[in-house]
Structure formats: C-alpha cells, structure tokens
Design a protein around this motif. Sequence first.
Motif, PDB file in Angstrom:
ATOM      1  N   MET A  97      23.630 -39.840   0.425  1.00  0.00           N
ATOM      2  CA  MET A  97      22.635 -39.212   1.287  1.00  0.00           C
ATOM      3  C   MET A  97      22.107 -40.302   2.374  1.00  0.00           C
ATOM      4  N   ARG A  98      21.930 -41.626   1.918  1.00  0.00           N
ATOM      5  CA  ARG A  98      21.486 -42.456   2.925  1.00  0.00           C
ATOM      6  C   ARG A  98      22.493 -42.570   4.306  1.00  0.00           C
ATOM      7  N   LEU A  99      23.698 -42.679   3.927  1.00  0.00           N
ATOM      8  CA  LEU A  99      24.624 -42.891   5.138  1.00  0.00           C
ATOM      9  C   LEU A  99      24.836 -41.625   5.874  1.00  0.00           C
ATOM     10  N   MET A 100      24.914 -40.527   5.139  1.00  0.00           N
ATOM     11  CA  MET A 100      25.207 -39.210   5.997  1.00  0.00           C
ATOM     12  C   MET A 100      23.761 -38.857   6.871  1.00  0.00           C
ATOM     13  N   LEU A 101      22.798 -39.468   6.341  1.00  0.00           N
ATOM     14  CA  LEU A 101      21.526 -39.145   7.048  1.00  0.00           C
ATOM     15  C   LEU A 101      21.687 -39.834   8.736  1.00  0.00           C
ATOM     16  N   GLY A 102      22.040 -40.915   8.702  1.00  0.00           N
ATOM     17  CA  GLY A 102      22.486 -41.610   9.771  1.00  0.00           C
ATOM     18  C   GLY A 102      23.274 -40.717  10.965  1.00  0.00           C
ATOM     19  N   ILE A 103      24.192 -39.916  10.223  1.00  0.00           N
ATOM     20  CA  ILE A 103      25.116 -39.145  10.931  1.00  0.00           C
ATOM     21  C   ILE A 103      24.477 -37.892  11.582  1.00  0.00           C
ATOM     22  N   LEU A 104      23.850 -37.266  10.373  1.00  0.00           N
ATOM     23  CA  LEU A 104      23.361 -36.014  10.582  1.00  0.00           C
ATOM     24  C   LEU A 104      22.237 -36.051  11.658  1.00  0.00           C
ATOM     25  N   ALA A 105      21.503 -37.075  11.574  1.00  0.00           N
ATOM     26  CA  ALA A 105      20.274 -37.240  12.562  1.00  0.00           C
ATOM     27  C   ALA A 105      20.704 -36.950  14.192  1.00  0.00           C
ATOM     28  N   ALA A 106      21.967 -37.173  14.132  1.00  0.00           N
ATOM     29  CA  ALA A 106      22.435 -37.190  15.706  1.00  0.00           C
ATOM     30  C   ALA A 106      23.274 -35.820  15.983  1.00  0.00           C
ATOM     31  N   GLN A 107      23.276 -35.009  15.042  1.00  0.00           N
ATOM     32  CA  GLN A 107      23.995 -33.766  15.250  1.00  0.00           C
ATOM     33  C   GLN A 107      23.258 -32.791  16.159  1.00  0.00           C
ATOM     34  N   LYS A 108      24.145 -31.772  16.511  1.00  0.00           N
ATOM     35  CA  LYS A 108      23.317 -30.637  17.475  1.00  0.00           C
ATOM     36  C   LYS A 108      22.889 -29.721  16.722  1.00  0.00           C
ATOM     37  N   GLY A 151      18.227 -30.848  14.112  1.00  0.00           N
ATOM     38  CA  GLY A 151      19.421 -30.937  15.158  1.00  0.00           C
ATOM     39  C   GLY A 151      19.137 -31.047  16.549  1.00  0.00           C
ATOM     40  N   GLY A 152      19.908 -31.604  17.631  1.00  0.00           N
ATOM     41  CA  GLY A 152      19.694 -31.490  18.960  1.00  0.00           C
ATOM     42  C   GLY A 152      18.841 -32.564  19.447  1.00  0.00           C
ATOM     43  N   GLN A 153      18.697 -33.759  18.738  1.00  0.00           N
ATOM     44  CA  GLN A 153      17.811 -34.716  19.475  1.00  0.00           C
ATOM     45  C   GLN A 153      18.879 -35.855  19.926  1.00  0.00           C
ATOM     46  N   SER A 154      18.289 -36.374  21.109  1.00  0.00           N
ATOM     47  CA  SER A 154      19.206 -37.559  21.421  1.00  0.00           C
ATOM     48  C   SER A 154      18.673 -39.130  20.882  1.00  0.00           C
ATOM     49  N   LEU A 155      19.756 -39.575  20.453  1.00  0.00           N
ATOM     50  CA  LEU A 155      19.199 -40.957  19.737  1.00  0.00           C
ATOM     51  C   LEU A 155      19.273 -42.135  20.921  1.00  0.00           C
ATOM     52  N   LYS A 156      18.483 -42.982  20.842  1.00  0.00           N
ATOM     53  CA  LYS A 156      18.738 -44.301  21.588  1.00  0.00           C
ATOM     54  C   LYS A 156      18.802 -45.463  20.786  1.00  0.00           C
ATOM     55  N   GLY A 157      19.546 -46.294  20.942  1.00  0.00           N
ATOM     56  CA  GLY A 157      19.782 -47.605  20.313  1.00  0.00           C
ATOM     57  C   GLY A 157      18.681 -48.372  19.981  1.00  0.00           C
ATOM     58  N   ILE A 158      18.427 -49.157  19.002  1.00  0.00           N
ATOM     59  CA  ILE A 158      17.528 -50.039  18.653  1.00  0.00           C
ATOM     60  C   ILE A 158      17.870 -51.311  18.013  1.00  0.00           C
ATOM     61  N   HIS A 159      16.999 -52.308  17.977  1.00  0.00           N
ATOM     62  CA  HIS A 159      17.203 -53.702  17.391  1.00  0.00           C
ATOM     63  C   HIS A 159      16.246 -53.628  16.116  1.00  0.00           C
ATOM     64  N   TYR A 160      16.919 -53.412  14.991  1.00  0.00           N
ATOM     65  CA  TYR A 160      16.249 -53.244  13.869  1.00  0.00           C
ATOM     66  C   TYR A 160      16.416 -54.442  12.519  1.00  0.00           C
ATOM     67  N   ASP A 161      15.099 -54.930  12.285  1.00  0.00           N
ATOM     68  CA  ASP A 161      15.093 -55.979  11.545  1.00  0.00           C
ATOM     69  C   ASP A 161      14.954 -55.197  10.009  1.00  0.00           C
ATOM     70  N   LEU A 162      16.088 -55.414   9.166  1.00  0.00           N
ATOM     71  CA  LEU A 162      16.076 -54.688   7.739  1.00  0.00           C
ATOM     72  C   LEU A 162      14.759 -55.347   7.024  1.00  0.00           C
TER      73      LEU A 162
END
Length: 433
Positions: A97-108, A151-162
């Motif tokens: 779930m956690r890894l796929m969320l990263g992929i699916l957040a960027a799909q059309k 779907g359909g969101q365009s993502l922008k890169g971030i600098h993330y402190d976990l």
Amino acid sequence: MSKFIAQPTNTLHGNLKVPGDKSISHRCIMLGSLANGITEVSGFLQGEDALATLKAFQAMGVDIQREGDKVTIHGVGLHGLKKPNTALDLGNSGTSMRLMLGILAAQKFSTELKGDVSLSKRPMGRVIDPLMQMGAVIGSNQGKPPLKIKGGQSLKGIHYDLPVASAQVKSCVLLAGLYAQGETCVLEPETTRDHTERMLKGLGYPVNVVDNKMCLTGGGKLTATQFQVPSDISSAAFFMVAGCIAPQSDIVLKGVNINPTRTGVIDILKLMGANLELLNKREIGGELLADIRVQSSNLKGIQIPSELVPLAIDEFPVIFIAAACAQGETVLTDAQELRVKESDRIQVMADGLNILGIQNQVLEDGIKIQGGSFQKPTGVIQSHHDHRISMSFAMASARCQYPIEIDGVDNVATSFPNFVELTNSIGMKIVQR
Ligand code: S3P
C-alpha cells in the motif's frame, strides 16, 4: 482461525533455505512493471503479501507470469499502467500500500486501495502528507485505508525530511519522484533498508545517495533487467534465535541476504553473545549474501543500541524471545514504530511473554525483558493475526519444556508460506490445526 501447537524440542540440526526476501519481491513487481522490456525474477517470495502486489499490477494491465518462484514481467513503462476495474485489495500488506501509493498518486487515472482489518488500522498519513506536498490528491478514512487517489495530477519534486525512519515512506516519495517535475530528495533520520535505491539503479535510473540523503530527478526511464531474490533475513532471523536458544543446535541458513541495512538482528544477537558466523560471503545481483551458521549460545541481556532499531525493525518479536532466554535484562527503547506494525508488537509480545512466565515491563517506545526460563504456559498465546508474532512464539519451543499454543496463525503465509515444513525439517515439532 488456525493455531500452532509447538511441542518442546531441544536439538536442532541441519541446513535450511528460507524463502525469498519480501521487500525485494514487492519491488521486483513494481519496478519490473514500470520498466521498458521484460524483467525476469527468480527466488520470488510466494507469500500472500508479495502476491497481492503481483495481482494489483496484473489488474492494472501488466502481463505478469509466474511459475513457482520464477516470475516474468512484461514491463509497460512508467506511463503504461491502465485503470483497474475495481479497488485494489492489498490484503495484509503495508509495503504494497505505501509504495504503490507513490506510484498511483502520479497516474492519469484514479484508483482506490483497500486492505484487511489489520491494514485498515495502519497509519497512512506518513505517506499521504509528503505526496500531498508534491501535488497529489488522496482521500482516506482519517489517515487510514481505504485510500482514494485522484488521477491526472501533476507532481512536483520536493525535499523531504522524513519524520520517522521508514523505508516505506522513503520509497513512496522516491517512486512518486520518478514522475515529478524536477528533483525529489529524501533525508532519513537513521539508515533504513535501501532496496528501492539499489534496484532503481539496477534498472538504470540514476539515484544520488550521499549519507542518509537520496535524490532523483523525474522524467527518466527504467530498463528491464533480471533479479535474483536472496533469502529473507527477516525469515532467517527466527532460526538464528532458535539456534541460539536450543540447548543443542547447529544449523546453517543458506544464501541469506546480508545487505548492511538489514543486518541489525545479527549485530544485536552478537552483542548478546550469539554463537553465529557468516560463511561463504558473496555478491549476487547487487546484494550481499552469506550462509549463516548458528549454534547453541549463552545469551546475555543488553541495552539495544538505538541506531540498530531501524535495521532490525521486523525482527524484534523474535529478538524478544532471545531476550527471554538471556541472562539478565534486555532493554529496548526508541522503537515506538513497533506499535504500528501488523499488530502492536510491544504489547502483543509482552502479553505472550507473560503467559510464558517471563517478566517484562512495557515502555511507551519499547520494553524491558528480564531473562529467565519459560514456565508452563498459563493460556493460549494470541498472535493478533500477526505473522511474525506467531512465528516468534513458535521458536520458544526450542527452549520451553511444555507445549505452546498460539492462536491466529493464518497470516504466517503472508511472508513465509512453508514455515511449518521447514521448521520441522531441522527438528522442531510444530503442528498447525
Ligand atoms: C519495509 C520496510 C519496513 C518493514 C516492512 C517492509 C519495506 O517498514 O517493517 O516490513 O519493504 O520497505 P518501515 O520502513 O515503515 O519501518
């Protein structure tokens, strides 16, 4: 609900090969699906969690064939996934779930992710927050599954402190970063498992890693490769502990992954005085492997060093069994993450240790365990359907002189499908009913 009945054993002998690494198996399916070309995998973990990931990618139109532990993935490229017909059911698997969320957040296309009762209680805010900062739109049940991803969101890169040392969060953000505009960087407070970074590089995607900071730039591509999945150190850990606590033992665990971001359990057991050696070290497909020989040991209690906590995060239930058999006190702190795994592993282990007459004190972020000897169980141990709790208490039968009953063991198949058969092959006596 099925249970284990583990009869006492005191002699363990033989060679064992435990199944493939769960973290790597998930990532083979995800990254192989997103690559261009055909990725071949051997040693794939045929456990329910990794199979949940496999089915989810099949449901998104990826042609994946499996024969036993051999998997062939016809990658569709980063932009080739298709909208699934229904919500994707990821069962018990937090990693899916956690890894796929990263992929699916960027799909059309939009998707929905759901899971079983345990997964539905696990925190997803830790992955939703950074993804929303990247521009994702995700709905949840107060930070828990089911998750609705627009779907359909365009993502922008971030600098993330976990905020937490979590490889799942790191991986989620990096996977979203593959699709984001510009650079995505993640800084982790402590080293966590690095399979995502290693495997991305193996598929030809540049990832810049300096100390605990990893960066990548969106817009590249993944090129299919071959993966040989090594044996899972998290599954091998059960036998490392059984080998240490059994009065007479000499066992060899073959071909175990000793990636330095996973070997906390070896370091901790060695600090406790384990009679454990790494033999025949070799490198295969970018991962380090060794055969691990374990013999009966006189363990002593220790204060577990905090920096080892993320490197042994899945192995604490069985490390607590080792601590129960050690001389003196073992203290674990800085491990509040254990409370949000497949069960609250601090409380559930403490309850089981109480049933076996082992004194312990639960802390908010850990536990103190007074080593002693297992007594006649005062009841049935409840695993709370957590695979690692079930397997850990089964190992106690290598030292306990009375039968141990463990309830709710069905989920052992999520990570270790042939557990009973392999365990009994070295002399243990476990029956599943
Ligand atoms: C995993 C990371 C760990 C671990 C889990 C698998 C992974 O979780 O507990 O079983 O494959 O990335 P966290 O990184 O959230 O601690």
